[in-house]
Scaffold this active site. Sequence first.
Site, short mmCIF file in Angstrom:
data_model
loop_
_atom_site.label_atom_id
_atom_site.label_comp_id
_atom_site.label_asym_id
_atom_site.label_seq_id
_atom_site.Cartn_x
_atom_site.Cartn_y
_atom_site.Cartn_z
CG HIS A 41 35.64 -42.35 -22.24
ND1 HIS A 41 35.46 -43.66 -21.43
CD2 HIS A 41 34.71 -41.42 -21.66
CE1 HIS A 41 34.43 -43.16 -20.84
NE2 HIS A 41 34.07 -41.93 -20.60
CD GLU A 42 35.01 -37.61 -22.15
OE1 GLU A 42 33.58 -37.38 -22.66
OE2 GLU A 42 35.23 -38.02 -21.20
CG HIS A 80 30.53 -40.00 -23.79
ND1 HIS A 80 29.56 -40.90 -23.28
CD2 HIS A 80 31.22 -39.76 -22.94
CE1 HIS A 80 29.70 -41.01 -21.96
NE2 HIS A 80 31.07 -40.88 -21.74
CG HIS A 125 25.32 -42.66 -27.19
ND1 HIS A 125 25.15 -42.79 -25.84
CD2 HIS A 125 24.10 -43.00 -27.75
CE1 HIS A 125 24.06 -43.64 -25.58
NE2 HIS A 125 23.52 -43.73 -26.78
#
Length: 674
Positions: free
Chosen positions: A467-468, A471, A474
């Site tokens: 999940h991290e 990010h 991104h």
Amino acid sequence: MNILTKYFTTKHNTAPFSQIKIEDYLPAIQESINQTKHEINTIVTSEETPTFNNTVEALEFAGEQLDRITSIFFNLNSAETSDEMQKLAQEISPLLTQLSNDITLNTALFERIQSVYNQKDTLNLTIEQTTLLEKKYKSFTRNGALLAEDKKERLREIDTELAKLKLTFGENVLAETNAYQLHITNPEELKGLPEGAVEAAHALAKNNNKEGWIFTLDFPSYQPFVTYADHRELRKEITIAYGKKAFQDNSFDNQENVKKIVSLRHERAQLLGYPSHAHYVLEERMAQNPDRVKSFLNDLLDKAKPAAEREFAQLTSFAQKLDQLDQLEKWDGAYYSEKLKQELFHLDDEKLKPYFKLENVQQGAFEIANRLFGITFTEVFDIDKYHEDVHTFEVNDANGNLVAIFYSDFFPRKGKRNGAWMTSFKPQYIKNGQNERPHVSIVCNFTKPTATKPSLLTFNEVTTLFHEFGHALHGMLANTTYPSLSGTSVYWDFVELPSQVMENWCYEPEALALFAKHYETGEIIPQHYVEKIKESASFLEGMATLRQLSFGLLDMEYHGQPVTVENVKNFEKKAMEATALYPDVDENCMSVSFSHIFQGGYSSGYYSYKWAEVLDADAFAYFQEKGIFNKEVAEKFQKYVLSQGGTEHPMTLYKKFRGQEPNPDALLKRAGLI
């Protein structure tokens, strides 16, 4: 010499952590504030007619040095803080709030921006330039530029007070987390606990010069205890301790802080002409207004509640059959869920953990990013770090060009707040023809290696890392001109799409084969385990959905209409009534440690986790349709989502990627709710 006031001559202009002294921060920030004011003054006093370049673009790059220093300071205040740092933060925050107000309430500056804004249709701007112009104009009107002088003054007071309250809120939660220890000396009381958790607790006791075992409220210590410990009374003790952080009528109590924050946010919104804080916030979100958020949450609630109630009944009868338990309490939830999961799927987190050695999982994330986006990660040892636990990587594209610097920081320690997050030490942007590459970091709290075992992750921690990392991608693959539109600088209910979509690869056999290897034998995770992981992905999903919805509804209750909170506990109980499954615990209150909405940036935005799940389920369905490593889909995802930041409206970008608006059924199907 103050290193923070100079251009960093380090490799790739990275932060020179080891050379920064704590006494450097305040003078460097004060100097950079003055420099920023000077840059603003140059824009304002210019004799030239306002243009996009000499006004909007000039404002965008004003304060570049200040942004750099404050990102270093506040990132370390989360990951490596001290009493001294926290005291400094209380001093620095008001200075930054004051500067921010000085800029947005500067009438002459606003007039120049307005002058450019009024002729935007004739300026022949690119899409990104138009977005920047609109964003800058709104940042003034949304922050008081059109207010009368006395109201501007009140706005300044509110912003200064809110900045301090949010910091205090976070410090109190950290202090309460650090204050509690469950000290066990009787080995009988450890029954049911995995060997790794017992070993870690013993190491912690040893570090504290104590006999026996110590468990804390840090997640890697707390979670295994409530999930596996057979001793129900001790599960109860630590669960209640976890739930009463900052709710103990002591100097770290956050009840008054919650009341003040809520009240000031509403006053601020109304000063600016909005009915509520949520109306103010949501104007800049995909969801647009509180009614739409509430109907989104309530619609999901209608669909998830029957499933959640069935699951809760199933869990209750399982506990009754196993241990003659008539009423499930909060300290029983994780324990019996795990037992039921093992019975239904023969899937035990402890059996899976040997296949998820931290280094392998991280390498797996790197490999998946390589297959999708053609980037490679190489660990380097000549980039400065703020703690020995941190690892540093150079990220390059297929042609060997630098894409980003990546930092990973994975273990709990005293100066680090709980949870997991991605952040950056330097954004991506293009200036003077030079594409400045970003420095991105992910911070988590996983179990530390012990004398006999490496750090082995639960499957839940594997998805947290992915999940991290989503990010981080991104941030790393950003390719925009302006820093305030780069990377994760997007609408808040769009920011979770890249992170949540990455979690999907953790369930795919083809992806798991890359990294899920037994840490001792090197054996790839057996296929039947993979099938069980996929099967169990929607296990108790109704209950999990209800829990997420309860947080979103509580957030909207605080912020969706002006309220006076007389009693935080009662307010919370009423707001979460429709989602409650377990009996309430008098000593506990979640709001006072709800850092997402009272310290972080999620106020009126907690719903966005669920909102982004709709996007991510729909986006991943596209990958599944074409192949999970399909280059064409990956290229579109990179081109329209990861690299574009906030340059266009998120729905426009999403439709360019997907060819259509997201279909909510994809989420309900994946969750097994339809």
